[in-house]
Design a protein around this motif. Structure first.
Motif, PDB file in Angstrom:
ATOM      1  N   ILE A 103       0.874  -1.182   0.000  1.00  0.00           N
ATOM      2  CA  ILE A 103       0.000   0.000   0.000  1.00  0.00           C
ATOM      3  C   ILE A 103       0.902   1.220   0.000  1.00  0.00           C
ATOM      4  O   ILE A 103       1.881   1.266   0.739  1.00  0.00           O
ATOM      5  CB  ILE A 103      -0.890   0.027   1.263  1.00  0.00           C
ATOM      6  N   GLN A 104       0.571   2.217  -0.812  1.00  0.00           N
ATOM      7  CA  GLN A 104       1.326   3.468  -0.782  1.00  0.00           C
ATOM      8  C   GLN A 104       0.383   4.602  -0.430  1.00  0.00           C
ATOM      9  O   GLN A 104      -0.736   4.672  -0.938  1.00  0.00           O
ATOM     10  CB  GLN A 104       2.011   3.730  -2.112  1.00  0.00           C
ATOM     11  N   HIS A 105       0.878   5.465   0.449  1.00  0.00           N
ATOM     12  CA  HIS A 105       0.111   6.639   0.853  1.00  0.00           C
ATOM     13  C   HIS A 105       0.909   7.872   0.453  1.00  0.00           C
ATOM     14  O   HIS A 105       2.009   8.105   0.945  1.00  0.00           O
ATOM     15  CB  HIS A 105      -0.136   6.639   2.361  1.00  0.00           C
ATOM     16  N   VAL A 106       0.358   8.629  -0.470  1.00  0.00           N
ATOM     17  CA  VAL A 106       0.994   9.860  -0.937  1.00  0.00           C
ATOM     18  C   VAL A 106       0.295  11.015  -0.226  1.00  0.00           C
ATOM     19  O   VAL A 106      -0.888  11.250  -0.445  1.00  0.00           O
ATOM     20  CB  VAL A 106       0.883  10.010  -2.468  1.00  0.00           C
ATOM     21  N   ALA A 107       1.024  11.712   0.620  1.00  0.00           N
ATOM     22  CA  ALA A 107       0.416  12.766   1.441  1.00  0.00           C
ATOM     23  C   ALA A 107       0.566  14.135   0.790  1.00  0.00           C
ATOM     24  O   ALA A 107       0.931  15.106   1.429  1.00  0.00           O
ATOM     25  CB  ALA A 107       1.030  12.763   2.831  1.00  0.00           C
ATOM     26  N   GLY A 108       0.279  14.213  -0.472  1.00  0.00           N
ATOM     27  CA  GLY A 108       0.303  15.490  -1.174  1.00  0.00           C
ATOM     28  C   GLY A 108      -1.083  16.092  -1.190  1.00  0.00           C
ATOM     29  O   GLY A 108      -1.907  15.830  -0.325  1.00  0.00           O
ATOM     30  N   GLU A 109      -1.357  16.896  -2.191  1.00  0.00           N
ATOM     31  CA  GLU A 109      -2.666  17.534  -2.300  1.00  0.00           C
ATOM     32  C   GLU A 109      -3.788  16.512  -2.418  1.00  0.00           C
ATOM     33  O   GLU A 109      -4.884  16.717  -1.932  1.00  0.00           O
ATOM     34  CB  GLU A 109      -2.693  18.468  -3.514  1.00  0.00           C
ATOM     35  N   LEU A 110      -3.515  15.384  -3.069  1.00  0.00           N
ATOM     36  CA  LEU A 110      -4.547  14.366  -3.244  1.00  0.00           C
ATOM     37  C   LEU A 110      -4.755  13.531  -1.981  1.00  0.00           C
ATOM     38  O   LEU A 110      -5.821  12.999  -1.756  1.00  0.00           O
ATOM     39  CB  LEU A 110      -4.200  13.438  -4.412  1.00  0.00           C
ATOM     40  N   ASP A 111      -3.725  13.428  -1.145  1.00  0.00           N
ATOM     41  CA  ASP A 111      -3.797  12.670   0.099  1.00  0.00           C
ATOM     42  C   ASP A 111      -4.458  11.319  -0.129  1.00  0.00           C
ATOM     43  O   ASP A 111      -5.492  10.993   0.435  1.00  0.00           O
ATOM     44  CB  ASP A 111      -4.545  13.468   1.169  1.00  0.00           C
ATOM     45  N   MET A 112      -3.842  10.522  -1.004  1.00  0.00           N
ATOM     46  CA  MET A 112      -4.480   9.263  -1.378  1.00  0.00           C
ATOM     47  C   MET A 112      -3.683   8.060  -0.894  1.00  0.00           C
ATOM     48  O   MET A 112      -2.462   8.097  -0.793  1.00  0.00           O
ATOM     49  CB  MET A 112      -4.678   9.175  -2.874  1.00  0.00           C
ATOM     50  N   ALA A 113      -4.399   6.999  -0.574  1.00  0.00           N
ATOM     51  CA  ALA A 113      -3.803   5.725  -0.207  1.00  0.00           C
ATOM     52  C   ALA A 113      -4.316   4.688  -1.198  1.00  0.00           C
ATOM     53  O   ALA A 113      -5.519   4.574  -1.400  1.00  0.00           O
ATOM     54  CB  ALA A 113      -4.182   5.344   1.215  1.00  0.00           C
ATOM     55  N   THR A 114      -3.390   3.961  -1.832  1.00  0.00           N
ATOM     56  CA  THR A 114      -3.798   2.987  -2.839  1.00  0.00           C
ATOM     57  C   THR A 114      -3.117   1.643  -2.610  1.00  0.00           C
ATOM     58  O   THR A 114      -1.981   1.578  -2.136  1.00  0.00           O
ATOM     59  CB  THR A 114      -3.455   3.461  -4.263  1.00  0.00           C
ATOM     60  N   ILE A 115      -3.828   0.588  -2.978  1.00  0.00           N
ATOM     61  CA  ILE A 115      -3.244  -0.750  -2.989  1.00  0.00           C
ATOM     62  C   ILE A 115      -2.440  -0.860  -4.273  1.00  0.00           C
ATOM     63  O   ILE A 115      -2.975  -0.713  -5.366  1.00  0.00           O
ATOM     64  CB  ILE A 115      -4.338  -1.828  -2.955  1.00  0.00           C
ATOM     65  N   VAL A 116      -1.144  -1.082  -4.131  1.00  0.00           N
ATOM     66  CA  VAL A 116      -0.287  -1.223  -5.306  1.00  0.00           C
ATOM     67  C   VAL A 116      -0.399  -2.641  -5.852  1.00  0.00           C
ATOM     68  O   VAL A 116      -0.523  -2.849  -7.042  1.00  0.00           O
ATOM     69  CB  VAL A 116       1.181  -0.879  -4.966  1.00  0.00           C
ATOM     70  N   ASN A 117      -0.346  -3.638  -4.953  1.00  0.00           N
ATOM     71  CA  ASN A 117      -0.537  -5.022  -5.386  1.00  0.00           C
ATOM     72  C   ASN A 117      -0.809  -5.923  -4.198  1.00  0.00           C
ATOM     73  O   ASN A 117      -0.504  -5.583  -3.066  1.00  0.00           O
ATOM     74  CB  ASN A 117       0.658  -5.538  -6.201  1.00  0.00           C
ATOM     75  N   ILE A 118      -1.424  -7.054  -4.482  1.00  0.00           N
ATOM     76  CA  ILE A 118      -1.615  -8.135  -3.521  1.00  0.00           C
ATOM     77  C   ILE A 118      -1.115  -9.377  -4.235  1.00  0.00           C
ATOM     78  O   ILE A 118      -1.689  -9.809  -5.229  1.00  0.00           O
ATOM     79  CB  ILE A 118      -3.094  -8.302  -3.117  1.00  0.00           C
ATOM     80  N   MET A 119      -0.022  -9.948  -3.754  1.00  0.00           N
ATOM     81  CA  MET A 119       0.685 -10.994  -4.489  1.00  0.00           C
ATOM     82  C   MET A 119       0.977 -12.205  -3.605  1.00  0.00           C
ATOM     83  O   MET A 119       1.026 -12.096  -2.390  1.00  0.00           O
ATOM     84  CB  MET A 119       2.023 -10.458  -5.003  1.00  0.00           C
ATOM     85  N   TYR A 120       1.224 -13.338  -4.253  1.00  0.00           N
ATOM     86  CA  TYR A 120       1.722 -14.526  -3.568  1.00  0.00           C
ATOM     87  C   TYR A 120       2.507 -15.361  -4.576  1.00  0.00           C
ATOM     88  O   TYR A 120       2.372 -15.183  -5.793  1.00  0.00           O
ATOM     89  CB  TYR A 120       0.584 -15.351  -2.947  1.00  0.00           C
ATOM     90  N   LEU A 121       3.334 -16.243  -4.063  1.00  0.00           N
ATOM     91  CA  LEU A 121       4.129 -17.124  -4.899  1.00  0.00           C
ATOM     92  C   LEU A 121       3.385 -18.455  -4.999  1.00  0.00           C
ATOM     93  O   LEU A 121       3.233 -19.167  -4.009  1.00  0.00           O
ATOM     94  CB  LEU A 121       5.513 -17.324  -4.283  1.00  0.00           C
TER      95      LEU A 121
END
Length: 180
Positions: A103-121
């Motif tokens: 998960i990445q949280h960019v605390a700029g003007e958009l202040d958004m948190a997004t799931i980048v990926n959910i992975m497994y081997l």
């Protein structure tokens, strides 16, 4: 003396604030159960906007091994692509083979948190994702000393629900890269 003894008795009843992760994501019969996590500043752009990255893992992370990364102890670069931190976490197969979420949280003007990926081997060695595109990150607390939140899923309407996943994950993390 009684106050000190009483405080030690009450200590186990206090909520755990550091490193608490519990829950799962599931899609097409594959369930990843998350039990550990880490949060750290992964980038700071030229305007000072900070990107915090969270990794939730199916098994415990080896924080001692993460702390040995000399590059990771330095100041973050301007973007997450130049950061070795995420790659190092993902390379810990003892923690991530059964699954991880970034998960990445960019605390700029958009202040958004997004799931980048959910992975497994997968058992055949293939890296596989289960993200159905319907996951939502909700932050309850986001301070330099504590990040508390949830990953939940919102169902799409048919026929767009063919890739839906179900997520119910709670996390309570203290941000920071492990120290040697």
């Amino acid at each position: 003396m009684r106050a000190v003894a009483l405080s030690f008795l009450l200590l186990p009843m206090l909520p755990a604030y550091a490193g608490s992760v519990q829950g799962f994501c599931e899609r097409d019969g594959k369930r990843i159960t998350f039990t550990d996590g880490i949060a750290f500043v992964d980038a700071r752009d030229s305007d000072g906007v900070v990107t915090t990255t969270l990794y939730l893992t199916a098994k415990p992370l080896d924080r001692k091994a993460l702390a040995q990364c000399a590059e990771c102890a330095g100041a973050p670069g301007e973007n997450t692509f130049s950061s070795p931190r995420g790659d190092l976490v993902e390379a810990q197969r003892t923690a991530t083979a059964d699954g991880w979420m970034e998960i990445q949280h960019v605390a700029g003007e958009l202040d958004m948190a997004t799931i980048v990926n959910i992975m497994y081997l997968a058992k055949d060695g293939v890296l596989t994702g289960i993200d159905g595109g319907n996951g939502k990150v909700v932050l309850e607390t986001n301070t330099p000393t504590r990040i508390v939140g949830m990953v939940v899923s919102e169902a799409h309407e048919a026929p767009m629900n063919e890739t839906d996943m179900t997520c119910k994950v709670a996390f309570d993390l203290v941000p920071g890269w492990p120290k040697p």
